[in-house]
Design an enzyme around this catalytic site. Sequence first.
Site, short mmCIF file in Angstrom:
data_model
loop_
_atom_site.label_atom_id
_atom_site.label_comp_id
_atom_site.label_asym_id
_atom_site.label_seq_id
_atom_site.Cartn_x
_atom_site.Cartn_y
_atom_site.Cartn_z
N ARG A 1 0.84 -1.20 0.00
CA ARG A 1 0.00 0.00 0.00
C ARG A 1 0.87 1.25 0.00
NH1 ARG A 1 -4.68 -0.04 4.34
NH2 ARG A 1 -2.98 0.49 5.74
N LYS B 1 -2.82 5.98 1.35
CA LYS B 1 -2.74 6.46 2.73
C LYS B 1 -1.86 7.71 2.80
CE LYS B 1 -2.83 4.20 7.25
NZ LYS B 1 -4.20 4.50 7.65
C1 LIG Z 1 -9.19 6.17 6.00
C2 LIG Z 1 -8.89 4.80 6.47
N1 LIG Z 1 -9.71 3.80 6.12
C3 LIG Z 1 -9.50 2.54 6.51
C4 LIG Z 1 -8.42 2.19 7.29
C5 LIG Z 1 -8.24 0.77 7.69
O1 LIG Z 1 -7.12 0.20 7.08
P1 LIG Z 1 -6.36 -1.02 7.75
O2 LIG Z 1 -7.37 -2.08 7.96
O3 LIG Z 1 -5.32 -1.38 6.77
O4 LIG Z 1 -5.80 -0.51 9.03
C6 LIG Z 1 -7.52 3.21 7.67
C7 LIG Z 1 -6.31 2.97 8.44
O5 LIG Z 1 -6.12 2.36 9.36
C8 LIG Z 1 -7.77 4.52 7.27
O6 LIG Z 1 -6.96 5.53 7.63
#
Ligand SMILES: Cc1ncc(COP(=O)(O)O)c(C=O)c1O
Lengths: 359, 359
Positions: free
Chosen positions: A100, A201
């Site tokens: 990612r 991200k």
């Molecule tokens: C905007 C957003 N959506 C979803 C997630 C969930 O992602 P993950 O399951 O990889 O932590 C995150 C981060 O944790 C995020 O910042």
Amino acid sequence: MAPSSSPTLRTTSEADEEKYANVKWEELGFALTPTDYMYVAKCRQGESFSQGKILPYGDISISPCSPILNYGQGLFEGLKAYRTEDDRVMIFRPDQNALRMQAGAERLCMTSPSLELFVDAVKQTVLANKKWVPPPGKGTLYIRPLLIGSGDTLGVAPAPENTFLIYASPVGDYHKVSSGLDLKVDHKHHRAHSGGTGGVKSCTNYSPVVKSLFEAKSSGFSDILFLDAATSRNIEELSACNIFIVKGNIVSTPPTSGTILPGVTRKSISELARDIGYQVQERDVSVDELLEAEEVFCTGTAVVVTAVETVTFHDKKVKYRTGEAALSRKLRSMLTNIQMGIVEDKKGWMVEIDRCQGW
Amino acid sequence: MAPSSSPTLRTTSEADEEKYANVKWEELGFALTPTDYMYVAKCRQGESFSQGKILPYGDISISPCSPILNYGQGLFEGLKAYRTEDDRVMIFRPDQNALRMQAGAERLCMTSPSLELFVDAVKQTVLANKKWVPPPGKGTLYIRPLLIGSGDTLGVAPAPENTFLIYASPVGDYHKVSSGLDLKVDHKHHRAHSGGTGGVKSCTNYSPVVKSLFEAKSSGFSDILFLDAATSRNIEELSACNIFIVKGNIVSTPPTSGTILPGVTRKSISELARDIGYQVQERDVSVDELLEAEEVFCTGTAVVVTAVETVTFHDKKVKYRTGEAALSRKLRSMLTNIQMGIVEDKKGWMVEIDRCQGW
Ligand SMILES: Cc1ncc(COP(=O)(O)O)c(C=O)c1O
Ligand SMILES: Cc1ncc(COP(=O)(O)O)c(C=O)c1O
């Protein structure tokens, strides 16, 4: 008590002192408890990252004219290290975070560490801070990799240098809630737009949501649910986690088509739900459907899997199934049992931190 | 040559050395030439800014867990100092930048310096770096105020501390073009969406456009023109300046309704155009209208007023009036004549840097 001059006979508290940092584990929330070390690597534009260094955790030095300070050129990641009952330290799917970050770097014209370097750097950071990994059941070590545009550039342009940095902090629960979250649908602000950076991200997706989040929390809500910017009809995600709705045997979640973050937990939970016979659909989910769902839950590294108890949309407030009977409860156990080494990891998701490197 | 032991008789070159930094003014582009000093003030959440300090320019120290590095919590400004023929140093409408920073701070839940403190800090920074203000006609001193979220916060939240920092760099022309810019309309990426941060000078609006800009520049274009995210029908602005179209007696520019930056140059040029009898309309401007305009130009602190020579939209390339006959040429002279003290400033736009403070 053994005399301190006898090195072979150590008291329990001395052994504990070596094994664990001095933290009141029970009191941990989701806030920074600084640990001992961080990892830092730098790479000039056009070159690739090579091995960085483990340094004492502390402030970094950066140019006032750097792209991270002026133009938001930065990405972050978030993953966790878990201590199992038999005292191994494991991390969850670090390869997914590495990939990612690569996708994000491509979007922001940055240079990203390779998958191998990323995973190795995460391991080194955890190993160096091992005594900050909470005892089993008392929390986790949250790991925060950053990729930031450093160097100097006055105009808007790719960064002349990129810095890859990882720090870590022991954390407890993200939300202090008993039964489930109380969400507010935001109909004023959007989080992302097509052709923007919502699907990576990027640090730029976060400060713009602080206002909504802050206002919602001040009114007693746990978090904000954003709608798509194009139509304001479909749900997208929360400020820092993904969302699922459940109706009968069908579990639905918005598709990762550029405006929501492809969560690692989202992907893992989708797989676990399929494993136990649910049909998982990645598709547009309208607000109307959300309001008619039987159950709603969120997923993310920080929140793990957390039930949503209520959703408020304008003047309407809907309540959902939570507690023992909820699918989210079951999925959360399935996931944390793998993460904590309670059930066998048949999926190859867990990566153990080797003891060999200097331990 | 006067003996160096005689302090009252100084050679021209020694006097010049004191008056001017050692810069090849002719070679300046829009890139960082580090100057001697920067201004820094800090303020904890809930408190207000008090007088900061002039410090030697150099790297700053910041927490890896700061909101600017993790969550893009930052704003910037850009304004210029001009040296007039009679050797006064002037700045252009600093109050407007102060107010825009305040609006941005409100949007990002940050604490902003007061208008007075902002303007005073800009003056102090220019004064301390006076010898870096280019000779008349050889460039300007670009001033970059930053407001960044400092301190530590692991979760997405308002910053526990804000840092207000100003640095400066002598600059020449932003674009190295002879007759006018060659713009490409971006139909893949958008810059902003309604309810986002496009209307404030948030750092989060810039790294997301680097990719488009970089690709366009690689294909020989000068800059990118973004369309509105909602309909993709109307023009918004470039990566770092506003846009105007001219047809007959009417000058039109997109309205500042949240997705474009309210440029100080845009506002000033609108006023100057009205002063010479043009009708200035702030309203939605469609791509179709753009393609049918007689003249197109851009405004911004960095670009001043720059003619657009061509616009490329998909496979269509349109050419516009540039050169002596262009309105943009006239407006540019009107503006720079005020800025350089060549004509009297009847509008009260120019602020002189006092000599009294330590000079
Ligand atoms: C905007 C957003 N959506 C979803 C997630 C969930 O992602 P993950 O399951 O990889 O932590 C995150 C981060 O944790 C995020 O910042
Ligand atoms: C996106 C954007 N639009 C327009 C402008 C022009 O604003 P100003 O005239 O205040 O410099 C800028 C900044 O310079 C900008 O970054």
